[in-house]
Design an enzyme around this catalytic site. Sequence first.
Site, PDB file in Angstrom:
ATOM      1  N   GLN A  94      -1.560  10.086  -8.082  1.00 56.72           N
ATOM      2  CA  GLN A  94      -0.260  10.500  -7.578  1.00 56.72           C
ATOM      3  C   GLN A  94       0.772  10.751  -8.669  1.00 56.72           C
ATOM      4  OE1 GLN A  94      -0.417   7.143  -4.516  1.00 56.72           O
ATOM      5  NE2 GLN A  94       0.823   8.657  -3.449  1.00 56.72           N
ATOM      6  N   ARG A  96       2.816  -2.073 -11.644  1.00 58.20           N
ATOM      7  CA  ARG A  96       1.510  -1.856 -11.034  1.00 58.20           C
ATOM      8  C   ARG A  96       1.075  -0.402 -11.235  1.00 58.20           C
ATOM      9  NH1 ARG A  96       0.187  -0.549  -4.917  1.00 58.20           N
ATOM     10  NH2 ARG A  96      -2.079  -0.741  -4.931  1.00 58.20           N
ATOM     11  N   HIS A 119      -8.107   3.529  -6.736  1.00 61.49           N
ATOM     12  CA  HIS A 119      -7.137   3.971  -5.734  1.00 61.49           C
ATOM     13  C   HIS A 119      -7.550   5.358  -5.219  1.00 61.49           C
ATOM     14  CE1 HIS A 119      -2.763   3.323  -4.362  1.00 61.49           C
ATOM     15  NE2 HIS A 119      -3.202   4.391  -3.701  1.00 61.49           N
ATOM     16  N   GLU A 177      -6.539  -0.302  -0.097  1.00 62.20           N
ATOM     17  CA  GLU A 177      -6.478   0.057   1.326  1.00 62.20           C
ATOM     18  C   GLU A 177      -7.785   0.630   1.880  1.00 62.20           C
ATOM     19  OE1 GLU A 177      -3.184   2.680   1.884  1.00 62.20           O
ATOM     20  OE2 GLU A 177      -1.698   1.218   1.221  1.00 62.20           O
ATOM     21  N   ASN A 214      -0.322  -4.255   1.464  1.00 58.77           N
ATOM     22  CA  ASN A 214       0.550  -3.089   1.550  1.00 58.77           C
ATOM     23  C   ASN A 214       1.069  -2.996   2.985  1.00 58.77           C
ATOM     24  OD1 ASN A 214      -0.317  -2.654  -1.050  1.00 58.77           O
ATOM     25  ND2 ASN A 214      -1.565  -0.862  -0.574  1.00 58.77           N
ATOM     26  N   TYR A 274       4.158  -1.149   5.533  1.00 50.39           N
ATOM     27  CA  TYR A 274       5.261  -0.215   5.724  1.00 50.39           C
ATOM     28  C   TYR A 274       5.884  -0.303   7.111  1.00 50.39           C
ATOM     29  CZ  TYR A 274       3.578   2.106   1.472  1.00 50.39           C
ATOM     30  OH  TYR A 274       3.206   2.376   0.178  1.00 50.39           O
ATOM     31  N   GLU A 301       2.825  -2.988  -1.805  1.00 53.51           N
ATOM     32  CA  GLU A 301       3.479  -1.730  -1.444  1.00 53.51           C
ATOM     33  C   GLU A 301       4.399  -1.972  -0.267  1.00 53.51           C
ATOM     34  OE1 GLU A 301       1.063   1.739  -0.811  1.00 53.51           O
ATOM     35  OE2 GLU A 301      -0.244   1.300  -2.516  1.00 53.51           O
TER      36      GLU A 301
END
Length: 492
Positions: free
Chosen positions: A47, A104, A149, A194, A334, A336, A401
């Site tokens: 990313q 991280r 990742h 994840e 993680n 959200y 996250e």
Amino acid sequence: MIVSASFDYSVLFLLLTFVSCKSEEWLLEHQRFPPKFLLGNGGSAYQIEGAWNVSDKAESMWDRFVRKQGTVIDNETADVTADSYHKYKEDIAISKRLGFTSFRFSICWSRILPTGLPNRISKDGVEYYHNVIDEILLNNMVPLVTIYHWDHPQILEEAGGWYNPEMVDWYGDYASVVFREFGTKVKRFTTINEPLILCTLGYMNGTLAPGKHWSGLGEYICMHNVIKAHARAYRIYESQFKAQQKGEVGASVMLYTYFPATPDDQFASNLSFTFNLDWFLHPIFSKEGDYPPLMKRIVMEKSRAQGYPRSRLPTFDAYWIDYIRGTYDFLAVNHYTSKMVTIGDHGQVPSHENDQGVIFFAKSSWKTGSLYWLYVVPEGIRYGLYYIARNYNNPPMYVTENGYPDYGTLNDVDRISYFREYLKQLLLGIYIDGLDIRGYYIWSFLDCFEWNSGYRHRFGIVSVDFNDPDRPRTLKKSALWWKRVNAARKIL
């Protein structure tokens, strides 16, 4: 029993109700972070790095996926993205200036092992990550390294990727190189980011790389191999590196919190946690090991009813159950958003979605960011972490996250509000519920390539101008807020 229909949320509901009555007064007195609590930021190799074909780096499965027309909004790629490959010193300096205590990042498998295997180790790739780690340490921050990742070499994907059981050994060999090269400097690793998202969106419905569609079987085969691969990496570290390097290796999960729509929907909530969280956690963190009994029974019954000769959920034999159980030093979480849940059917038949027998929805009062699926539900972070602590003996946890998307505004007051309210709930979890939470990492430090959303949605506290070849960085209002928070070591 870790997962059962009898899980009673009434105690937690009473606790939340009681604390909410005094939360503002209490937080004025106790909103400071614990003394050794890490406050960090994060990003992943694909990313933010760019430099997709620099030196001898090989093509990753994401490099291939983004070149398929229509897989990403506006057909964007991460060939350059934030160009952190060349600007890592600037990024680490900004992070230090903002007061973060941990940084991280993830290592790109195809950058250090161009063939996917350790027969050829890239000197340039290894040197790059040594330079990144050295810069983090020079700035007195703690590195947290994600070994994988989602960006394994395309050549391994052509051999089946996570459908292929050989990935367990391939990943183990890769992890060994990472430990050997960087373990004297890095003391905390997470293995596979994840697995839920990787396996359902990558190998079930094809939304993310590698874009494979094998609903009802692909996601289960993928997760089966991912769990084994995680365990393989942990056992390698445990037997070959831990005594000398004295570090830690943890597992990583995506935590959605599932609120029962009514008191009668507690079983629906339990089903959701079972199929989405415990699917990965139970084999590793429970005393019994193996997949959750409820999940095994439901998938077996549905598989038989659909004409399959055996369960679509693979089976761990006694050796693997024992080998996998206990393969953690900590859990990286993680989180959200949250969902409301009730009994019902949705999803393709067969599929992991359909096997659950539930319907997800959002309350009309919940606000959302620029991404339709991310609802702002601060109490969800405390509720979900409490679920993990209660069911898995309160393991050491890091929230690795947590963040809020918008369309790139510099005056990102909604992001500040999101962080503030989620952090309050996190501290309530630590101080009131006794959760063993040892750190919190924002997502994300930089605006970056957001997978199939391209550059439309921005999570960063630091803006990146993707239209400028130099990719200049600009601090958003949230970055300045975090600078004050980090200096004060409390929520402001």
